[in-house]
Write a protein that holds these residues in place. Structure first.
Motif, mmCIF file in Angstrom:
data_model
loop_
_atom_site.group_PDB
_atom_site.id
_atom_site.type_symbol
_atom_site.label_atom_id
_atom_site.label_comp_id
_atom_site.label_asym_id
_atom_site.label_seq_id
_atom_site.Cartn_x
_atom_site.Cartn_y
_atom_site.Cartn_z
ATOM 1 N N LEU A 98 -26.453 3.972 -6.754
ATOM 2 C CA LEU A 98 -27.215 2.738 -6.538
ATOM 3 C C LEU A 98 -26.776 1.613 -7.473
ATOM 4 C CD1 LEU A 98 -30.813 4.217 -6.099
ATOM 5 C CD2 LEU A 98 -29.240 3.440 -4.306
ATOM 6 N N GLY A 99 -25.673 1.797 -8.155
ATOM 7 C CA GLY A 99 -25.180 0.769 -9.053
ATOM 8 C C GLY A 99 -25.969 0.701 -10.348
ATOM 9 N N CYS A 100 -25.951 -0.462 -10.990
ATOM 10 C CA CYS A 100 -26.603 -0.667 -12.279
ATOM 11 C C CYS A 100 -27.711 -1.706 -12.126
ATOM 12 C CB CYS A 100 -25.589 -1.163 -13.324
ATOM 13 S SG CYS A 100 -24.243 -0.005 -13.645
ATOM 14 N N LEU A 101 -28.905 -1.362 -12.589
ATOM 15 C CA LEU A 101 -30.053 -2.262 -12.543
ATOM 16 C C LEU A 101 -30.375 -2.726 -13.950
ATOM 17 C CD1 LEU A 101 -32.412 -0.401 -10.050
ATOM 18 C CD2 LEU A 101 -30.864 -2.307 -9.575
ATOM 19 N N ASN A 102 -30.519 -4.027 -14.107
ATOM 20 C CA ASN A 102 -30.715 -4.614 -15.426
ATOM 21 C C ASN A 102 -32.097 -5.231 -15.558
ATOM 22 O OD1 ASN A 102 -29.872 -5.640 -18.049
ATOM 23 N ND2 ASN A 102 -29.780 -7.645 -17.074
ATOM 24 N N THR A 128 -42.190 -18.086 -18.051
ATOM 25 C CA THR A 128 -40.959 -17.319 -18.029
ATOM 26 C C THR A 128 -41.288 -15.983 -17.386
ATOM 27 O OG1 THR A 128 -39.063 -16.549 -19.337
ATOM 28 C CG2 THR A 128 -41.242 -16.350 -20.350
ATOM 29 N N GLY A 129 -40.415 -15.014 -17.508
ATOM 30 C CA GLY A 129 -40.688 -13.737 -16.875
ATOM 31 C C GLY A 129 -39.566 -12.762 -17.087
ATOM 32 N N VAL A 130 -39.543 -11.763 -16.230
ATOM 33 C CA VAL A 130 -38.519 -10.730 -16.323
ATOM 34 C C VAL A 130 -38.167 -10.306 -14.909
ATOM 35 C CG1 VAL A 130 -40.205 -8.841 -16.511
ATOM 36 C CG2 VAL A 130 -37.898 -8.531 -17.440
ATOM 37 N N GLY A 131 -36.894 -10.005 -14.696
ATOM 38 C CA GLY A 131 -36.444 -9.604 -13.371
ATOM 39 C C GLY A 131 -35.644 -8.320 -13.420
ATOM 40 N N ILE A 132 -35.717 -7.557 -12.354
ATOM 41 C CA ILE A 132 -34.868 -6.371 -12.189
ATOM 42 C C ILE A 132 -33.689 -6.800 -11.325
ATOM 43 C CG2 ILE A 132 -34.729 -3.991 -11.443
ATOM 44 C CD1 ILE A 132 -36.700 -4.582 -13.785
ATOM 45 N N MET A 133 -32.549 -6.939 -11.967
ATOM 46 C CA MET A 133 -31.370 -7.518 -11.331
ATOM 47 C C MET A 133 -30.339 -6.442 -11.013
ATOM 48 S SD MET A 133 -28.691 -10.248 -12.999
ATOM 49 C CE MET A 133 -28.080 -8.952 -14.104
ATOM 50 N N GLN A 134 -29.811 -6.498 -9.804
ATOM 51 C CA GLN A 134 -28.679 -5.647 -9.440
ATOM 52 C C GLN A 134 -27.436 -6.247 -10.086
ATOM 53 O OE1 GLN A 134 -29.179 -2.964 -6.971
ATOM 54 N NE2 GLN A 134 -27.280 -2.215 -7.870
ATOM 55 N N MET A 135 -26.833 -5.538 -11.018
ATOM 56 C CA MET A 135 -25.756 -6.121 -11.799
ATOM 57 C C MET A 135 -24.496 -6.322 -10.970
ATOM 58 S SD MET A 135 -26.255 -4.214 -15.479
ATOM 59 C CE MET A 135 -25.070 -5.279 -16.318
ATOM 60 N N ALA A 136 -23.842 -7.468 -11.220
ATOM 61 C CA ALA A 136 -22.577 -7.815 -10.592
ATOM 62 C C ALA A 136 -21.594 -8.199 -11.692
ATOM 63 C CB ALA A 136 -22.779 -8.967 -9.611
ATOM 64 N N VAL A 144 -31.675 -10.264 -7.386
ATOM 65 C CA VAL A 144 -32.869 -9.764 -8.074
ATOM 66 C C VAL A 144 -33.733 -8.979 -7.092
ATOM 67 C CG1 VAL A 144 -34.953 -10.431 -9.342
ATOM 68 C CG2 VAL A 144 -32.801 -11.676 -9.703
ATOM 69 N N ARG A 145 -34.156 -7.794 -7.498
ATOM 70 C CA ARG A 145 -34.979 -6.939 -6.640
ATOM 71 C C ARG A 145 -36.474 -7.182 -6.822
ATOM 72 N NH1 ARG A 145 -32.855 -2.238 -4.250
ATOM 73 N NH2 ARG A 145 -30.612 -1.932 -4.528
ATOM 74 N N LEU A 146 -36.893 -7.497 -8.037
ATOM 75 C CA LEU A 146 -38.314 -7.674 -8.309
ATOM 76 C C LEU A 146 -38.454 -8.463 -9.603
ATOM 77 C CD1 LEU A 146 -41.202 -6.838 -7.348
ATOM 78 C CD2 LEU A 146 -40.996 -4.835 -8.838
ATOM 79 N N GLU A 147 -39.467 -9.316 -9.698
ATOM 80 C CA GLU A 147 -39.680 -10.045 -10.936
ATOM 81 C C GLU A 147 -41.164 -10.220 -11.210
ATOM 82 O OE1 GLU A 147 -37.720 -13.847 -10.661
ATOM 83 O OE2 GLU A 147 -39.376 -14.777 -9.566
ATOM 84 N N GLY A 148 -41.462 -10.433 -12.490
ATOM 85 C CA GLY A 148 -42.819 -10.725 -12.918
ATOM 86 C C GLY A 148 -42.815 -11.981 -13.759
ATOM 87 N N ARG A 149 -43.960 -12.650 -13.828
ATOM 88 C CA ARG A 149 -44.056 -13.944 -14.510
ATOM 89 C C ARG A 149 -45.162 -13.918 -15.551
ATOM 90 N NH1 ARG A 149 -41.939 -18.560 -11.460
ATOM 91 N NH2 ARG A 149 -40.626 -17.738 -9.792
ATOM 92 N N THR A 150 -45.026 -14.787 -16.551
ATOM 93 C CA THR A 150 -46.065 -14.969 -17.549
ATOM 94 C C THR A 150 -45.963 -16.377 -18.106
ATOM 95 O OG1 THR A 150 -47.090 -14.036 -19.549
ATOM 96 C CG2 THR A 150 -44.692 -14.157 -19.521
ATOM 97 N N PHE A 151 -47.071 -16.888 -18.640
ATOM 98 C CA PHE A 151 -47.058 -18.199 -19.274
ATOM 99 C C PHE A 151 -46.496 -18.089 -20.683
ATOM 100 C CE2 PHE A 151 -50.512 -18.727 -16.128
ATOM 101 C CZ PHE A 151 -49.990 -19.806 -15.435
ATOM 102 N N HIS A 182 -37.575 -2.812 -2.164
ATOM 103 C CA HIS A 182 -37.276 -3.942 -3.040
ATOM 104 C C HIS A 182 -35.793 -4.281 -2.938
ATOM 105 C CE1 HIS A 182 -41.276 -3.498 -4.766
ATOM 106 N NE2 HIS A 182 -41.033 -2.210 -4.853
ATOM 107 N N PRO A 183 -35.365 -4.796 -1.786
ATOM 108 C CA PRO A 183 -33.945 -5.095 -1.593
ATOM 109 C C PRO A 183 -33.504 -6.223 -2.502
ATOM 110 C CG PRO A 183 -35.239 -6.019 0.194
ATOM 111 C CD PRO A 183 -36.184 -5.178 -0.617
ATOM 112 N N PRO A 184 -32.233 -6.252 -2.859
ATOM 113 C CA PRO A 184 -31.718 -7.325 -3.723
ATOM 114 C C PRO A 184 -31.700 -8.665 -3.002
ATOM 115 C CG PRO A 184 -29.940 -5.873 -3.007
ATOM 116 C CD PRO A 184 -31.203 -5.242 -2.549
#
Length: 297
Positions: A98-102, A128-136, A144-151, A182-184
């Motif tokens: 499944l490759g590398c997820l960052n 800002t936030g954080v994302g689960i990225m399929q690395m290239a 990006v497969r999924l992300e979350g946000r915060t103030f 959660h497709p890229p």
């Protein structure tokens, strides 16, 4: 694959979720600040050993064919990457099924690169936030497969690092539980910014900025803290508040309580630290280390 404290919650979450972690990769142990001090393993390295997981610490993949071959031989379904710190060549990115997820601590494509949390605070971003990225192959260019946000909301870099580390760990477990759900999704072409590495010069307080910018500088570099110099000694500032002081030259101490003029108003540090000493209030600092009104910092 991770190195600093930011990556530890992701490792813990993978284990807690029942995944078979066949190996942990981390940057090699580093010498401490004092001469002759023993090599110190990274936080991820230490945690992996506590969990009984084998740790590998190659210096590089780009110049070490054996390290690439050993990685491929793991026959892993996926590689989970969080602040690892080494460049992964295509031969590594393509090895797992499944490759590398960052776990990347920004809302991509904003703040690709090394210091996204600090850059978001410095820029005055509202969220800002954080994302689960399929690395290239490019620098944080993958979908990006999924992300979350915060103030951001006045948080320090330490606050946001802890929050986003926990958020990223949860999101990674969610993606791994159902990858097809959660497709890229390709990143937007507009809005790309780069979070360049922090230069040490940026951690010196710049009072020629507005009060708002100075307070962001304090938050962005805590830890370890921004600093000013007085009597040949650096004093770190961990927090500060606004103080009325328009009209004085930037960097001038305007009272005996360490209010310092900025471009438009003034700040007063509230928590400070001299070199080699503990964190104290400004009042406690001034009791033994006077900084009189009228001097320029």
């Amino acid at each position: 694959m991770g190195t600093p404290d930011f990556a530890v919650p992701t490792l813990d979450a993978l284990v807690a979720a029942g995944h078979d972690v066949v190996a942990v990769y981390s940057q090699p142990p580093r010498a401490g600040g004092r001469r002759g001090k023993a090599l110190t393993p990274s936080p991820v390295h230490r945690r992996a050993e506590q969990l009984g997981i084998a740790v590998r610490t190659p210096l590089s993949f780009k110049r070490d064919a054996d390290a690439v071959a050993a990685f491929a031989a793991l026959d892993a379904d996926v590689a989970v990457v969080a602040a690892y710190g080494l460049i992964l060549p295509t031969s590594v990115l393509d090895a797992p099924r499944l490759g590398c997820l960052n776990v990347h601590a920004s809302l991509l494509p904003r703040w690709r690169g090394a210091a996204p949390i600090q850059r978001a605070i410095l820029a005055g971003d509202a969220e800002t936030g954080v994302g689960i990225m399929q690395m290239a192959a490019g620098l944080d260019t993958g979908p990006v497969r999924l992300e979350g946000r915060t103030f951001v909301d006045g948080k320090t870099a330490g606050d946001l690092t802890d929050e986003l580390a926990q958020m990223g760990a949860r999101l990674m477990v969610t993606v791994l539980a159902a990858p097809d759900a959660h497709p890229p999704v390709p990143q937007a072409e507009a809005g790309v910014t780069y979070a360049h590495k922090i230069d040490k010069a940026e951690t010196r307080l710049d009072f020629t900025q507005s009060v708002a910018a100075v307070l962001r500088q304090i938050n962005a570099f805590n830890p370890p803290g921004v600093w000013f110099e007085h009597a040949g000694e650096r004093v770190r500032v961990l927090s500060a508040e606004t103080h009325a002081g328009a009209g004085s030259d930037a960097g001038t101490v305007i009272d005996d309580g360490l209010a310092i003029a900025c471009a438009d108003d003034a700040i007063r540090p509230t928590r400070v630290q001299r070199a080699g000493r503990g964190i104290v209030t400004t009042r406690e600092l001034l009791n033994g280390f006077p900084i009189p009104a009228g001097i320029r910092l």
